[in-house]
Write a protein that holds these residues in place. Structure first.
Motif, PDB file in Angstrom:
ATOM      1  N   ALA A 159       0.863  -1.184   0.000  1.00 20.51           N
ATOM      2  CA  ALA A 159       0.000   0.000   0.000  1.00 20.51           C
ATOM      3  C   ALA A 159       0.889   1.219   0.000  1.00 20.51           C
ATOM      4  CB  ALA A 159      -0.926   0.014   1.217  1.00 20.51           C
ATOM      5  N   ASP A 160       0.408   2.263  -0.628  1.00 20.92           N
ATOM      6  CA  ASP A 160       1.230   3.473  -0.719  1.00 20.92           C
ATOM      7  C   ASP A 160       1.502   4.107   0.638  1.00 20.92           C
ATOM      8  OD1 ASP A 160      -1.379   4.299  -0.265  1.00 20.92           O
ATOM      9  OD2 ASP A 160      -1.348   5.906  -1.749  1.00 20.92           O
ATOM     10  N   ILE A 161       0.672   3.802   1.651  1.00 16.02           N
ATOM     11  CA  ILE A 161       0.848   4.436   2.959  1.00 16.02           C
ATOM     12  C   ILE A 161       1.707   3.621   3.927  1.00 16.02           C
ATOM     13  CG2 ILE A 161      -1.332   5.672   2.806  1.00 16.02           C
ATOM     14  CD1 ILE A 161      -2.421   3.586   4.881  1.00 16.02           C
ATOM     15  N   TYR A 162       2.101   2.408   3.567  1.00 15.00           N
ATOM     16  CA  TYR A 162       2.898   1.612   4.493  1.00 15.00           C
ATOM     17  C   TYR A 162       4.258   2.276   4.694  1.00 15.00           C
ATOM     18  CZ  TYR A 162      -0.604  -2.105   4.021  1.00 15.00           C
ATOM     19  OH  TYR A 162      -1.767  -2.840   4.024  1.00 15.00           O
ATOM     20  N   ASP A 163       4.433   2.814   5.893  1.00 11.94           N
ATOM     21  CA  ASP A 163       5.627   3.588   6.236  1.00 11.94           C
ATOM     22  C   ASP A 163       5.886   4.668   5.184  1.00 11.94           C
ATOM     23  OD1 ASP A 163       7.750   4.450   7.698  1.00 11.94           O
ATOM     24  OD2 ASP A 163       9.080   2.772   7.239  1.00 11.94           O
ATOM     25  N   ALA A 164       4.798   5.355   4.832  1.00 15.62           N
ATOM     26  CA  ALA A 164       4.866   6.471   3.874  1.00 15.62           C
ATOM     27  C   ALA A 164       5.511   6.063   2.554  1.00 15.62           C
ATOM     28  CB  ALA A 164       5.624   7.648   4.489  1.00 15.62           C
ATOM     29  N   GLY A 165       5.278   4.821   2.154  1.00 19.71           N
ATOM     30  CA  GLY A 165       5.811   4.343   0.879  1.00 19.71           C
ATOM     31  C   GLY A 165       7.148   3.651   0.977  1.00 19.71           C
ATOM     32  N   GLU A 166       7.790   3.763   2.129  1.00 24.59           N
ATOM     33  CA  GLU A 166       9.119   3.194   2.265  1.00 24.59           C
ATOM     34  C   GLU A 166       9.120   1.667   2.214  1.00 24.59           C
ATOM     35  OE1 GLU A 166      12.163   4.694   2.272  1.00 24.59           O
ATOM     36  OE2 GLU A 166      10.897   6.374   1.633  1.00 24.59           O
ATOM     37  N   CYS A 167       7.997   1.047   2.573  1.00 25.55           N
ATOM     38  CA  CYS A 167       7.938  -0.414   2.505  1.00 25.55           C
ATOM     39  C   CYS A 167       8.034  -0.902   1.062  1.00 25.55           C
ATOM     40  CB  CYS A 167       6.649  -0.917   3.159  1.00 25.55           C
ATOM     41  SG  CYS A 167       6.661  -0.777   4.956  1.00 25.55           S
ATOM     42  N   GLU A 168       7.432  -0.167   0.143  1.00 25.99           N
ATOM     43  CA  GLU A 168       7.554  -0.524  -1.273  1.00 25.99           C
ATOM     44  C   GLU A 168       9.009  -0.387  -1.731  1.00 25.99           C
ATOM     45  OE1 GLU A 168       3.185   0.481  -3.174  1.00 25.99           O
ATOM     46  OE2 GLU A 168       4.580   2.151  -2.890  1.00 25.99           O
ATOM     47  N   SER A 169       9.678   0.663  -1.284  1.00 28.80           N
ATOM     48  CA  SER A 169      11.087   0.863  -1.652  1.00 28.80           C
ATOM     49  C   SER A 169      11.962  -0.241  -1.086  1.00 28.80           C
ATOM     50  CB  SER A 169      11.580   2.226  -1.142  1.00 28.80           C
ATOM     51  OG  SER A 169      10.863   3.283  -1.736  1.00 28.80           O
ATOM     52  N   THR A 170      11.707  -0.626   0.154  1.00 30.96           N
ATOM     53  CA  THR A 170      12.483  -1.697   0.784  1.00 30.96           C
ATOM     54  C   THR A 170      12.280  -3.016   0.058  1.00 30.96           C
ATOM     55  OG1 THR A 170      12.426  -0.640   2.961  1.00 30.96           O
ATOM     56  CG2 THR A 170      12.813  -3.011   2.921  1.00 30.96           C
ATOM     57  N   PHE A 171      11.029  -3.287  -0.329  1.00 35.78           N
ATOM     58  CA  PHE A 171      10.746  -4.508  -1.082  1.00 35.78           C
ATOM     59  C   PHE A 171      11.553  -4.536  -2.375  1.00 35.78           C
ATOM     60  CE2 PHE A 171       8.483  -6.818  -4.381  1.00 35.78           C
ATOM     61  CZ  PHE A 171       8.234  -8.035  -3.777  1.00 35.78           C
ATOM     62  N   GLN A 172      11.573  -3.418  -3.074  1.00 33.43           N
ATOM     63  CA  GLN A 172      12.302  -3.352  -4.340  1.00 33.43           C
ATOM     64  C   GLN A 172      13.791  -3.607  -4.129  1.00 33.43           C
ATOM     65  OE1 GLN A 172      14.560  -0.635  -5.511  1.00 33.43           O
ATOM     66  NE2 GLN A 172      14.975  -2.010  -7.226  1.00 33.43           N
ATOM     67  N   LYS A 173      14.360  -3.020  -3.085  1.00 31.11           N
ATOM     68  CA  LYS A 173      15.776  -3.226  -2.789  1.00 31.11           C
ATOM     69  C   LYS A 173      16.050  -4.685  -2.437  1.00 31.11           C
ATOM     70  CE  LYS A 173      16.305   1.501  -1.031  1.00 31.11           C
ATOM     71  NZ  LYS A 173      16.460   2.334   0.197  1.00 31.11           N
ATOM     72  N   ALA A 174      15.138  -5.284  -1.682  1.00 34.09           N
ATOM     73  CA  ALA A 174      15.298  -6.681  -1.300  1.00 34.09           C
ATOM     74  C   ALA A 174      15.181  -7.602  -2.509  1.00 34.09           C
ATOM     75  CB  ALA A 174      14.247  -7.051  -0.248  1.00 34.09           C
ATOM     76  N   LEU A 175      14.197  -7.326  -3.371  1.00 33.34           N
ATOM     77  CA  LEU A 175      14.010  -8.142  -4.566  1.00 33.34           C
ATOM     78  C   LEU A 175      15.246  -8.090  -5.462  1.00 33.34           C
ATOM     79  CD1 LEU A 175      12.076  -9.929  -6.218  1.00 33.34           C
ATOM     80  CD2 LEU A 175      11.229  -7.833  -7.316  1.00 33.34           C
ATOM     81  N   ALA A 176      15.894  -6.936  -5.502  1.00 29.13           N
ATOM     82  CA  ALA A 176      17.093  -6.759  -6.337  1.00 29.13           C
ATOM     83  C   ALA A 176      18.256  -7.625  -5.854  1.00 29.13           C
ATOM     84  CB  ALA A 176      17.503  -5.290  -6.351  1.00 29.13           C
ATOM     85  N   LEU A 177      18.199  -8.077  -4.603  1.00 27.53           N
ATOM     86  CA  LEU A 177      19.256  -8.931  -4.062  1.00 27.53           C
ATOM     87  C   LEU A 177      19.035 -10.402  -4.407  1.00 27.53           C
ATOM     88  CD1 LEU A 177      19.725  -7.392  -0.474  1.00 27.53           C
ATOM     89  CD2 LEU A 177      21.099  -6.972  -2.535  1.00 27.53           C
ATOM     90  N   THR A 178      17.909 -10.702  -5.020  1.00 28.51           N
ATOM     91  CA  THR A 178      17.581 -12.080  -5.374  1.00 28.51           C
ATOM     92  C   THR A 178      17.696 -12.278  -6.888  1.00 28.51           C
ATOM     93  OG1 THR A 178      15.206 -11.802  -5.840  1.00 28.51           O
ATOM     94  CG2 THR A 178      15.876 -11.966  -3.512  1.00 28.51           C
ATOM     95  N   ASP A 179      17.519 -13.512  -7.316  1.00 31.10           N
ATOM     96  CA  ASP A 179      17.506 -13.828  -8.747  1.00 31.10           C
ATOM     97  C   ASP A 179      16.075 -13.958  -9.274  1.00 31.10           C
ATOM     98  OD1 ASP A 179      20.309 -13.928  -8.933  1.00 31.10           O
ATOM     99  OD2 ASP A 179      20.344 -15.988  -8.200  1.00 31.10           O
ATOM    100  N   ILE A 180      15.116 -13.556  -8.468  1.00 27.09           N
ATOM    101  CA  ILE A 180      13.707 -13.696  -8.833  1.00 27.09           C
ATOM    102  C   ILE A 180      13.317 -12.634  -9.852  1.00 27.09           C
ATOM    103  CG2 ILE A 180      11.344 -13.663  -7.950  1.00 27.09           C
ATOM    104  CD1 ILE A 180      12.578 -14.471  -5.202  1.00 27.09           C
ATOM    105  N   LYS A 181      12.611 -13.050 -10.879  1.00 29.55           N
ATOM    106  CA  LYS A 181      12.201 -12.141 -11.934  1.00 29.55           C
ATOM    107  C   LYS A 181      10.874 -11.468 -11.587  1.00 29.55           C
ATOM    108  CE  LYS A 181      14.396 -14.914 -15.575  1.00 29.55           C
ATOM    109  NZ  LYS A 181      14.152 -15.701 -16.810  1.00 29.55           N
TER     110      LYS A 181
END
Length: 306
Positions: A49-71
């Protein structure tokens, strides 16, 4: 893993969804491990959701996904919009479009698989919602649409103008928060649980092919706390522990298996950031809970059978 069809889209989605509201509570490398664990367990659905930690949760997810080989194309990413925290709810075209642009940027993706309207907006103008959805769909920025915490008439109002099917409704449901079930069971009785406070949203969802996404599956009341292990629910916890021993799983697994046993084919949103507990939640999809056991848990939660 159990899979269900999302609405009538033909898209098969995991019955367990990773809720990312608390993803900022762990380090990015731990978030990456959780995403990998989810995929290993065939979980393909991630809720934002856009409001989860003012959007920072989406950013964290993206950074975490980038550390994996998942497409990216192997995942189903869902986000929600419509809440301006502490100020208002906003389903205006301008807000919806701005919210989606923000989510796309933070998630580093060209599209959302699913967009939900987060909480009802008392000032909603459904024509504006329809315009926003049309623009997002035609541009390829959102594939499917749905709602969250809405009753049947609110949904019908939207459907009068929105061209795209509304495929999901995210609702609070748990063993200790099961009013949408009990008001049907106790129909025509002078009991508190017979009062229909949601417009029969459970039956409506099944009739209109909307997937119910159960949030806070371990909470009671209006997110008053977890019922598992709570001294406020001694009978329920005793019965859950008995069932856990019977099925050789944890109490967490049983609580989720109870939801998945319902023929509405719900998705359950897991908000845990703990790998062990997430694994326990996924095990719920392997349990074939009997009708008798389901009702025993239902009654132990304080419900009655007329």
């Amino acid at each position: 893993m159990k899979f269900v069809e999302l609405g009538k889209t033909g898209m098969q989605v995991s019955a367990i969804t990773v809720g990312c509201m608390r993803i900022n509570s762990i380090e990015v490398n731990e978030a990456a491990k959780l995403i990998e664990l989810a995929v290993e367990n065939q979980v393909n659905y991630f809720d934002h959701a856009d409001i989860y930690d003012a959007g920072e949760c989406e950013s964290t997810f993206q950074k975490a996904l980038a550390l994996t080989d998942i497409k990216r194309e192997d995942l189903i990413l869902q986000s929600k919009c419509g809440i301006v925290p502490g100020v208002m709810h906003d389903f205006s075209k301008k807000h919806i479009l701005k919210s989606v642009e923000g989510s796309l940027k933070r998630l580093n993706t060209e599209y959302l698989d699913v967009l939900l309207l987060h909480r009802p907006d008392a000032l909603v103008e459904p024509e504006e919602v329809a315009e926003a959805f049309d623009e997002l769909y035609e541009s390829g920025k959102v594939k499917y649409f749905g709602v969250s915490n809405q009753n049947p008439m609110q949904i019908e109002l939207l459907k009068k103008f929105v061209r795209q099917p509304l495929v999901a409704n995210q609702l609070q449901v748990s063993l200790a928060h099961s009013g949408m079930i009990s008001n049907g069971v106790e129909m025509n009785m002078l009991t508190d649980r017979a009062i229909c406070r949601d417009g029969s949203i459970l039956d409506y969802s099944r009739l209109h092919d909307m997937t119910i996404q159960a949030w806070s599956p371990f909470q009671y009341g209006s997110i008053e706390g977890p019922f598992l292990g709570s001294d406020k629910f001694p009978v329920l916890n005793q019965k859950i522990d008995e069932m856990a021993q019977k099925y050789d799983v944890t109490n967490t697994t049983i609580a989720v298996a109870w939801l998945l046993r319902h023929p509405a084919n719900m998705q359950v949103i897991s908000g845990t950031m703990t790998q062990k507990r997430f694994t326990d939640i996924c095990k719920a999809t392997e349990i074939q809970m009997s009708r008798e056991d389901w009702y025993e848990l239902y009654v132990a939660a304080g419900n009655i059978l007329p």
